[in-house]
Design an enzyme around this catalytic site. Sequence first.
Site, PDB file in Angstrom:
ATOM      1  N   ASP A 240      58.734  47.062  35.731  1.00 61.44           N
ATOM      2  CA  ASP A 240      57.383  46.966  35.201  1.00 61.44           C
ATOM      3  C   ASP A 240      56.500  46.237  36.209  1.00 61.44           C
ATOM      4  O   ASP A 240      56.967  45.329  36.900  1.00 61.44           O
ATOM      5  CB  ASP A 240      57.361  46.219  33.866  1.00 61.44           C
ATOM      6  CG  ASP A 240      56.022  46.400  33.165  1.00 61.44           C
ATOM      7  OD1 ASP A 240      55.813  47.483  32.591  1.00 61.44           O
ATOM      8  OD2 ASP A 240      55.171  45.491  33.220  1.00 61.44           O
ATOM      9  N   THR A 241      55.249  46.661  36.291  1.00 60.27           N
ATOM     10  CA  THR A 241      54.290  46.050  37.218  1.00 60.27           C
ATOM     11  C   THR A 241      52.991  45.756  36.482  1.00 60.27           C
ATOM     12  O   THR A 241      52.516  46.580  35.709  1.00 60.27           O
ATOM     13  CB  THR A 241      53.982  47.001  38.401  1.00 60.27           C
ATOM     14  OG1 THR A 241      55.196  47.269  39.112  1.00 60.27           O
ATOM     15  CG2 THR A 241      52.982  46.386  39.367  1.00 60.27           C
TER      16      THR A 241
END
Length: 196
Positions: A77-78
């Site tokens: 996830d970013t």
Amino acid sequence: MLKEILKDHEIILASGSPRRQKFFKDLDIPFTITLNPVEEIFPDHLKAEEITDFLAELKAEAFQDSLKQNQILITSDTIVYLDNLAMGKPKDFEDACTMLRKLSGKSHDVISSVTFTTSDLQKTLNHTTKVYFKNISEEEIQYYVKNFEPYDKAGGYAIQEWIGLIGIEKIEGSYNNVVGLPTHLVYFTLKDLLQN
């Protein structure tokens, strides 16, 4: 090089991101893609890398009971993090423009977490890159959003696109992390997992 180490393992990449998939190909890591979408909601008290750690692990939860002995699941996830707030993906044209107005003339953090899950262990790592935007005009913002439609990008921009070419003055940390994956972490973590 990793291909030989991984020959008895199956890497499952749980990501629909074409950028992450390309990184895996460029790293010469054989992988299959399996998607199991989750609602990306996190508790309000989480900050910075706590958010991405939580979401990367949340994405792994859906798979944990079905992993075989030789499989390694990779979830990621970013977020774009500005003024203690996480920016996700913009909902529409105006939302993307609003995000870019907030980023203009400031520095922000791009934080990614990667979770490695097997049938008997889980390991999560994260990396933060600081990105410095110059002042970008309203005309430039609208031109970019209209022509590049960055609706699948955290913070409403992609560093490798036009806005990155004209708007980003410098970065501190991994460039690939801003594109979507801290590739050095993936490479060395897989190597360590399989050689220990």
